[in-house]
Design a protein around this motif. Structure first.
Motif, short mmCIF file in Angstrom:
data_model
loop_
_atom_site.label_atom_id
_atom_site.label_comp_id
_atom_site.label_asym_id
_atom_site.label_seq_id
_atom_site.Cartn_x
_atom_site.Cartn_y
_atom_site.Cartn_z
N ASP A 41 0.86 -1.18 0.00
CA ASP A 41 0.00 0.00 0.00
C ASP A 41 0.89 1.23 0.00
O ASP A 41 2.03 1.20 0.45
CB ASP A 41 -0.95 0.00 1.20
N TYR A 42 0.34 2.34 -0.54
CA TYR A 42 1.12 3.57 -0.56
C TYR A 42 0.25 4.72 -1.04
O TYR A 42 -0.55 4.57 -1.96
CB TYR A 42 2.34 3.44 -1.47
N GLY A 43 0.39 5.86 -0.43
CA GLY A 43 -0.29 7.06 -0.90
C GLY A 43 -1.69 7.24 -0.35
O GLY A 43 -2.27 6.36 0.29
N LEU A 44 -2.23 8.41 -0.61
CA LEU A 44 -3.57 8.75 -0.16
C LEU A 44 -4.63 8.15 -1.08
O LEU A 44 -4.37 7.83 -2.24
CB LEU A 44 -3.72 10.26 -0.11
N PRO A 51 -4.31 2.55 -1.58
CA PRO A 51 -3.98 3.52 -0.54
C PRO A 51 -3.60 2.84 0.77
O PRO A 51 -3.85 1.65 0.99
CB PRO A 51 -5.28 4.31 -0.39
N ILE A 52 -2.99 3.61 1.63
CA ILE A 52 -2.54 3.11 2.93
C ILE A 52 -3.66 2.38 3.66
O ILE A 52 -4.77 2.89 3.80
CB ILE A 52 -2.02 4.29 3.78
N ALA A 104 3.10 -6.40 5.40
CA ALA A 104 1.63 -6.43 5.35
C ALA A 104 1.06 -5.13 4.81
O ALA A 104 0.55 -5.08 3.70
CB ALA A 104 1.06 -6.73 6.73
N TRP A 105 1.16 -4.07 5.61
CA TRP A 105 0.64 -2.75 5.22
C TRP A 105 1.27 -1.70 6.12
O TRP A 105 2.01 -2.01 7.06
CB TRP A 105 -0.88 -2.70 5.33
N ASN A 106 0.99 -0.46 5.83
CA ASN A 106 1.62 0.65 6.55
C ASN A 106 1.45 0.51 8.06
O ASN A 106 0.34 0.34 8.56
CB ASN A 106 0.99 1.97 6.08
N GLY A 262 2.71 9.29 -3.34
CA GLY A 262 2.17 8.81 -4.60
C GLY A 262 2.10 9.86 -5.70
O GLY A 262 1.61 9.58 -6.80
N LEU A 263 2.59 11.07 -5.44
CA LEU A 263 2.56 12.12 -6.45
C LEU A 263 3.58 11.86 -7.55
O LEU A 263 4.76 11.65 -7.27
CB LEU A 263 2.85 13.48 -5.79
#
Length: 315
Positions: A41-44, A51-52, A104-106, A262-263
């Motif tokens: 996961d990553y970003g808004l 997303p996170i 796993a995730w953030n 994520g920009l």
């Protein structure tokens, strides 16, 4: 002896990764990947398809399918990376740990996760990284001609942060303690998290940070390598929580292939890595970013290491 270390590689943002060729040109003896080798996961939410926190909602089958695909992309579809990893495996110089995004995730804490996803991520880590000398664990050690490298798993048993909370299990902490006894010149601890920097770190678990620093008092010329924070940073040895204990030198390299939240704007692209050179009589660190060698940061860190180890009569 050349040790190149870095962390945080997101294939989805950078399908072309020529920076690995620059690392290969240095002909390192060891390549250490210090976590977030893929990003689940990553970003808004409005910027990312993953997303996170998104993987929390996946069933186990979906979780495994997505994680496997991400590893497949990074390890088999990036020719520069694939070539370097193969080269380092032949030299027996490729080692890694994981952190939250490839575990796993953030901000994932293993103590509160269901066993299914923990088993899946461990299985795939061993399938693609294939470097642990302490299987089935992802904490292990490796001896080089000058240094003992100790690799830390700061995810599997991590609890919610707190004064008495555990980041590592008692078993892993005892493992680290036993491996600090050796006759080699240096002790290099390698972890996904830093000791004191960033949002997540060992300082959020003060009791265990004190335990670690107590053990390190008798260790040989200790250097801590960390990742996670998406920048290169050098941190001097410093007192821990007014205890009289001191943390070791921290050399941090993070953000090999990432951008900010994520920009897709070149200004936010990060391509950071570092090289630690260890010899019997001296040590040197060189930090690199997308502009090349970070000369001032590298010289400052190298000078401090020479003085620090000199005070300990290491040369």
């Amino acid at each position: 002896m050349k040790i190149i270390f870095t962390s945080c590689t997101r294939y989805e943002a950078f399908k072309k990764q020529p920076e690995w060729n620059r690392i290969s040109d240095e002909n390192p003896d060891y390549l250490l990947l210090l976590g977030d080798n893929i990003y689940m996961d990553y970003g808004l939410k409005f910027l990312s398809k993953e997303p996170i926190g998104a993987p929390k909602k996946y069933d186990d089958k979906t979780f495994e399918t997505i994680m496997n695909k991400k590893y497949e992309n990074q390890f088999n579809r990036v020719p520069e990376f694939k070539s370097l990893v193969e080269k380092m495996r032949i030299k027996q110089g490729f080692y890694a740990v994981w952190d939250d995004h490839d575990f796993a995730w953030n901000n994932a804490k293993g103590a509160t996760m269901l066993k299914g996803k923990k088993s899946i991520s461990r299985k795939l880590f061993h399938k693609y990284l294939n470097c642990s000398t302490n299987y089935p664990h992802t904490y292990y050690h490796v001896d080089t001609k000058l240094a003992r490298l100790i690799f830390i798993d700061n995810r599997t048993d991590a609890e919610k942060k707190g004064k008495k909370s555990r980041l590592l299990s008692k078993t892993q902490l005892e493992f680290i303690k036993s491996k600090l006894k050796h006759e080699l010149k240096y002790t290099v601890l390698c972890g996904g998290l830093t000791l004191t920097e960033g949002h997540e770190n060992w300082a959020n678990y003060p009791y265990q940070l004190q335990e670690l620093c107590t053990m390190l008092k008798t260790a040989t010329n200790v250097i801590f390598l960390g990742g996670d924070i998406h920048k290169n940073k050098f941190v001097k040895s410093k007192e821990v929580s007014k205890t009289g204990l001191t943390s070791p030198i921290q050399l941090i390299s993070s953000g090999m292939q990432v951008n900010s939240i994520g920009l897709r704007i070149p200004w936010f692209n990060q391509h950071n890595w570092a090289m630690l050179e260890l010899e019997e009589t001296h040590s040197k660190v060189s930090f690199y970013n997308k502009q090349g060698l970070q000369k001032r940061k590298s010289e400052k860190a190298t000078k401090y290491m020479q003085l620090y180890f000199g005070k300990k009569d290491s040369f």
